[in-house]
Enzyme design. Structure first.
Site, PDB file in Angstrom:
ATOM      1  N   LYS A  31     -82.337  25.701  16.619  1.00 38.29           N
ATOM      2  CA  LYS A  31     -82.225  24.230  16.593  1.00 38.29           C
ATOM      3  C   LYS A  31     -82.152  23.655  18.019  1.00 38.29           C
ATOM      4  O   LYS A  31     -82.834  22.689  18.335  1.00 38.29           O
ATOM      5  CB  LYS A  31     -80.973  23.793  15.813  1.00 38.29           C
ATOM      6  CG  LYS A  31     -80.957  24.247  14.367  1.00 38.29           C
ATOM      7  CD  LYS A  31     -79.712  23.761  13.644  1.00 38.29           C
ATOM      8  CE  LYS A  31     -78.409  24.319  14.190  1.00 38.29           C
ATOM      9  NZ  LYS A  31     -78.263  25.784  14.075  1.00 38.29           N
ATOM     10  N   ARG A  57     -79.348  35.818  23.057  1.00 40.35           N
ATOM     11  CA  ARG A  57     -79.298  34.488  23.693  1.00 40.35           C
ATOM     12  C   ARG A  57     -78.486  34.519  24.989  1.00 40.35           C
ATOM     13  O   ARG A  57     -77.419  35.125  25.061  1.00 40.35           O
ATOM     14  CB  ARG A  57     -78.654  33.481  22.743  1.00 40.35           C
ATOM     15  CG  ARG A  57     -78.390  32.151  23.441  1.00 40.35           C
ATOM     16  CD  ARG A  57     -78.151  31.015  22.530  1.00 40.35           C
ATOM     17  NE  ARG A  57     -77.064  31.223  21.604  1.00 40.35           N
ATOM     18  CZ  ARG A  57     -76.807  30.423  20.587  1.00 40.35           C
ATOM     19  NH1 ARG A  57     -77.580  29.383  20.357  1.00 40.35           N
ATOM     20  NH2 ARG A  57     -75.796  30.668  19.789  1.00 40.35           N
ATOM     21  N   ARG A 102     -69.392  32.668  11.700  1.00 44.00           N
ATOM     22  CA  ARG A 102     -70.248  31.475  11.703  1.00 44.00           C
ATOM     23  C   ARG A 102     -71.242  31.515  10.545  1.00 44.00           C
ATOM     24  O   ARG A 102     -71.528  30.491   9.933  1.00 44.00           O
ATOM     25  CB  ARG A 102     -71.014  31.386  13.033  1.00 44.00           C
ATOM     26  CG  ARG A 102     -70.131  30.916  14.160  1.00 44.00           C
ATOM     27  CD  ARG A 102     -70.738  31.230  15.508  1.00 44.00           C
ATOM     28  NE  ARG A 102     -71.931  30.468  15.779  1.00 44.00           N
ATOM     29  CZ  ARG A 102     -72.833  30.815  16.696  1.00 44.00           C
ATOM     30  NH1 ARG A 102     -72.667  31.910  17.407  1.00 44.00           N
ATOM     31  NH2 ARG A 102     -73.883  30.064  16.906  1.00 44.00           N
ATOM     32  N   ARG A 146     -72.698  33.307  25.265  1.00 45.75           N
ATOM     33  CA  ARG A 146     -71.672  32.450  24.677  1.00 45.75           C
ATOM     34  C   ARG A 146     -70.614  33.302  23.998  1.00 45.75           C
ATOM     35  O   ARG A 146     -70.932  34.297  23.360  1.00 45.75           O
ATOM     36  CB  ARG A 146     -72.311  31.515  23.627  1.00 45.75           C
ATOM     37  CG  ARG A 146     -72.725  30.194  24.182  1.00 45.75           C
ATOM     38  CD  ARG A 146     -73.582  29.377  23.252  1.00 45.75           C
ATOM     39  NE  ARG A 146     -73.097  29.233  21.893  1.00 45.75           N
ATOM     40  CZ  ARG A 146     -73.678  28.450  20.987  1.00 45.75           C
ATOM     41  NH1 ARG A 146     -74.746  27.740  21.310  1.00 45.75           N
ATOM     42  NH2 ARG A 146     -73.206  28.365  19.765  1.00 45.75           N
ATOM     43  N   ARG A 202     -72.415  18.819   9.275  1.00 44.38           N
ATOM     44  CA  ARG A 202     -72.325  20.223   8.928  1.00 44.38           C
ATOM     45  C   ARG A 202     -71.505  20.455   7.676  1.00 44.38           C
ATOM     46  O   ARG A 202     -71.237  21.600   7.311  1.00 44.38           O
ATOM     47  CB  ARG A 202     -71.641  20.917  10.093  1.00 44.38           C
ATOM     48  CG  ARG A 202     -72.378  22.129  10.603  1.00 44.38           C
ATOM     49  CD  ARG A 202     -71.491  22.691  11.683  1.00 44.38           C
ATOM     50  NE  ARG A 202     -72.017  23.837  12.330  1.00 44.38           N
ATOM     51  CZ  ARG A 202     -72.693  23.824  13.465  1.00 44.38           C
ATOM     52  NH1 ARG A 202     -72.990  22.686  14.047  1.00 44.38           N
ATOM     53  NH2 ARG A 202     -73.064  24.949  14.014  1.00 44.38           N
TER      54      ARG A 202
HETATM   55  P1  AP5 Z   1     -80.909  28.377  19.749  1.00 42.69           P
HETATM   56  O1  AP5 Z   1     -81.957  27.328  19.954  1.00 42.69           O
HETATM   57  O2  AP5 Z   1     -79.813  28.451  20.748  1.00 42.69           O
HETATM   58  O3  AP5 Z   1     -80.352  28.315  18.247  1.00 42.69           O
HETATM   59  P2  AP5 Z   1     -79.389  27.259  17.524  1.00 42.69           P
HETATM   60  O4  AP5 Z   1     -79.909  27.116  16.130  1.00 42.69           O
HETATM   61  O5  AP5 Z   1     -79.253  26.020  18.343  1.00 42.69           O
HETATM   62  O6  AP5 Z   1     -78.093  28.114  17.515  1.00 42.69           O
HETATM   63  P3  AP5 Z   1     -76.586  27.712  17.767  1.00 42.69           P
HETATM   64  O7  AP5 Z   1     -75.842  28.992  17.741  1.00 42.69           O
HETATM   65  O8  AP5 Z   1     -76.432  26.856  18.996  1.00 42.69           O
HETATM   66  O9  AP5 Z   1     -76.320  26.893  16.523  1.00 42.69           O
HETATM   67  P4  AP5 Z   1     -74.944  26.625  15.960  1.00 42.69           P
HETATM   68  O10 AP5 Z   1     -75.354  25.663  14.898  1.00 42.69           O
HETATM   69  O11 AP5 Z   1     -74.145  27.773  15.546  1.00 42.69           O
HETATM   70  O12 AP5 Z   1     -74.176  26.086  17.256  1.00 42.69           O
HETATM   71  P5  AP5 Z   1     -73.607  24.677  17.687  1.00 42.69           P
HETATM   72  O13 AP5 Z   1     -73.732  24.601  19.133  1.00 42.69           O
HETATM   73  O14 AP5 Z   1     -74.154  23.561  16.857  1.00 42.69           O
HETATM   74  O15 AP5 Z   1     -81.674  29.785  19.654  1.00 42.69           O
HETATM   75  C1  AP5 Z   1     -80.956  31.003  19.550  1.00 42.69           C
HETATM   76  C2  AP5 Z   1     -81.623  32.069  20.468  1.00 42.69           C
HETATM   77  O16 AP5 Z   1     -82.946  32.312  19.982  1.00 42.69           O
HETATM   78  C3  AP5 Z   1     -81.794  31.624  21.925  1.00 42.69           C
HETATM   79  O17 AP5 Z   1     -81.623  32.729  22.758  1.00 42.69           O
HETATM   80  C4  AP5 Z   1     -83.251  31.127  22.015  1.00 42.69           C
HETATM   81  O18 AP5 Z   1     -83.800  31.287  23.317  1.00 42.69           O
HETATM   82  C5  AP5 Z   1     -83.916  32.051  21.009  1.00 42.69           C
HETATM   83  N1  AP5 Z   1     -85.052  31.403  20.365  1.00 42.69           N
HETATM   84  C6  AP5 Z   1     -85.041  30.189  19.768  1.00 42.69           C
HETATM   85  N2  AP5 Z   1     -86.252  29.927  19.241  1.00 42.69           N
HETATM   86  C7  AP5 Z   1     -87.023  31.033  19.502  1.00 42.69           C
HETATM   87  C8  AP5 Z   1     -88.361  31.390  19.179  1.00 42.69           C
HETATM   88  N3  AP5 Z   1     -89.155  30.568  18.482  1.00 42.69           N
HETATM   89  N4  AP5 Z   1     -88.818  32.606  19.559  1.00 42.69           N
HETATM   90  C9  AP5 Z   1     -88.005  33.452  20.252  1.00 42.69           C
HETATM   91  N5  AP5 Z   1     -86.730  33.171  20.597  1.00 42.69           N
HETATM   92  C10 AP5 Z   1     -86.241  31.974  20.211  1.00 42.69           C
HETATM   93  O19 AP5 Z   1     -72.065  24.821  17.235  1.00 42.69           O
HETATM   94  C11 AP5 Z   1     -71.216  25.748  17.833  1.00 42.69           C
HETATM   95  C12 AP5 Z   1     -69.838  25.646  17.186  1.00 42.69           C
HETATM   96  O20 AP5 Z   1     -69.293  24.329  17.400  1.00 42.69           O
HETATM   97  C13 AP5 Z   1     -69.780  25.833  15.675  1.00 42.69           C
HETATM   98  O21 AP5 Z   1     -69.711  27.202  15.321  1.00 42.69           O
HETATM   99  C14 AP5 Z   1     -68.494  25.073  15.338  1.00 42.69           C
HETATM  100  O22 AP5 Z   1     -67.354  25.825  15.664  1.00 42.69           O
HETATM  101  C15 AP5 Z   1     -68.545  23.895  16.285  1.00 42.69           C
HETATM  102  N6  AP5 Z   1     -69.212  22.721  15.682  1.00 42.69           N
HETATM  103  C16 AP5 Z   1     -70.311  22.098  16.198  1.00 42.69           C
HETATM  104  N7  AP5 Z   1     -70.655  21.073  15.422  1.00 42.69           N
HETATM  105  C17 AP5 Z   1     -69.768  21.042  14.381  1.00 42.69           C
HETATM  106  C18 AP5 Z   1     -69.626  20.212  13.243  1.00 42.69           C
HETATM  107  N8  AP5 Z   1     -70.472  19.188  13.011  1.00 42.69           N
HETATM  108  N9  AP5 Z   1     -68.615  20.468  12.372  1.00 42.69           N
HETATM  109  C19 AP5 Z   1     -67.758  21.491  12.584  1.00 42.69           C
HETATM  110  N10 AP5 Z   1     -67.833  22.321  13.656  1.00 42.69           N
HETATM  111  C20 AP5 Z   1     -68.830  22.104  14.545  1.00 42.69           C
END
Ligand code: AP5
Length: 250
Positions: free
Chosen positions: A43, A160, A204, A193, A121
């Site tokens: 994402k 990542r 997660r 991370r 979420r």
């Molecule tokens: P990446 O693009 O980083 O994936 P992502 O889907 O953004 O993964 P996240 O782990 O950031 O999502 P998340 O939803 O867990 O985290 P968030 O920050 O929202 O890609 C992953 C890897 O793959 C990278 O290395 C990238 O280079 C690689 N890649 C991507 N696309 C590729 C491709 N096509 N080909 C090859 N490689 C590729 O949340 C973190 C934490 O915050 C949560 O766990 C929670 O504790 C808290 N939080 C955030 N928002 C909320 C909410 N609304 N409610 C409650 N808690 C929340």
């Protein structure tokens, strides 16, 4: 947006008291989007590419927590607690997330549009956002739902690496930096991370299955859900996404 200055998203990351370094160019029909999908599906990567393509601003709730955790300023007790949840891989309580989104609701009126990533979420967050959008007369163009098999997701998460300074995202094999361990954009160090360690990844994924999956049903019923296959190279996924979005507008 000037190509030499990157939008630092200060008003989103630091709160409404801060001013963004670059204000996106106003658009006649700015895109207003939500990105959904399991942790690690890509994402954040797509949000960055979509921002360049569509001119909208990347509004990630995870980035707000990480920016607060990295800042030397004293965080509020609620934010300190939120960061603790995040590091363990658990969802942050709805009330805390809602408070920070509500404070930043001005970003939803950004002339360049917005891409909400990581929010909503839970069903409670989705319902609260829907009411806010109605109150502020904002309509979503679509809710992109990235889909991929679990084993591919785990491989993406374990490889990542994120820039400590500008937060750019890389992958050891899928999207490597030109120089190992160093960010192409700003020369900062690339780190893993804390919540990408195996134990937190497991938590997660469980949180996603238990709580977040209901959000997709909420948007499916509103005919806003746009499912996209997240397999393949990042540019291929981007092309698929843009084609699907434009088809919705035609
Ligand atoms: P990446 O693009 O980083 O994936 P992502 O889907 O953004 O993964 P996240 O782990 O950031 O999502 P998340 O939803 O867990 O985290 P968030 O920050 O929202 O890609 C992953 C890897 O793959 C990278 O290395 C990238 O280079 C690689 N890649 C991507 N696309 C590729 C491709 N096509 N080909 C090859 N490689 C590729 O949340 C973190 C934490 O915050 C949560 O766990 C929670 O504790 C808290 N939080 C955030 N928002 C909320 C909410 N609304 N409610 C409650 N808690 C929340």
């Amino acid at each position: 947006m000037s190509s030499s200055t990157k939008n630092d998203r200060a008003a989103w990351l630091l709160g409404p008291g801060a001013k963004c370094a670059v204000i996106p160019q106003p658009r006649t029909r700015p895109w207003k989007l939500v990105l959904l999908g399991p942790p690690g599906v890509g994402k954040g990567t797509q949000a960055e590419l979509l921002c360049r393509e569509l001119g909208a601003c990347h509004l990630s709730t995870g980035d707000v927590f990480r920016a607060s955790g990295a800042s030397r300023c004293a965080a509020s007790p609620a934010m300190t607690e939120a960061i603790r949840y995040m590091l363990q891989g658990q969802l942050v309580p709805d009330s805390t997330v809602w408070q920070l989104v509500r404070e930043r609701s001005g970003c939803l009126h950004c002339g360049g549009g917005f891409i909400l990533d990581g929010f909503p979420r839970s069903l409670a967050q989705a319902t609260a956002l829907q009411q806010l959008l109605i109150d502020e007369s904002i309509s979503l163009d679509g809710v992109i739902f990235y889909v991929m098999p679990v084993e591919d997701i785990v491989a993406r998460l374990s490889g990542r690496r994120t820039c400590q300074r500008c937060k750019a995202v890389y992958h050891l094999t899928g999207r490597p930096p030109a120089k190992p361990g160093i960010c192409d954009n700003c020369g900062g160090n690339l780190i893993q991370r804390e919540d990408d360690k195996p134990k937190a990844v497991e938590v997660r994924m469980q949180a996603y299955q238990q709580v977040t999956a209901s959000v997709t049903q909420f948007y499916r019923e509103m005919s806003l859900l746009v499912p996209i296959d997240a397999r393949g190279a990042a540019n291929e996924v981007l092309a698929r996404t843009v084609t699907a979005l434009k088809a919705r507008r035609n």
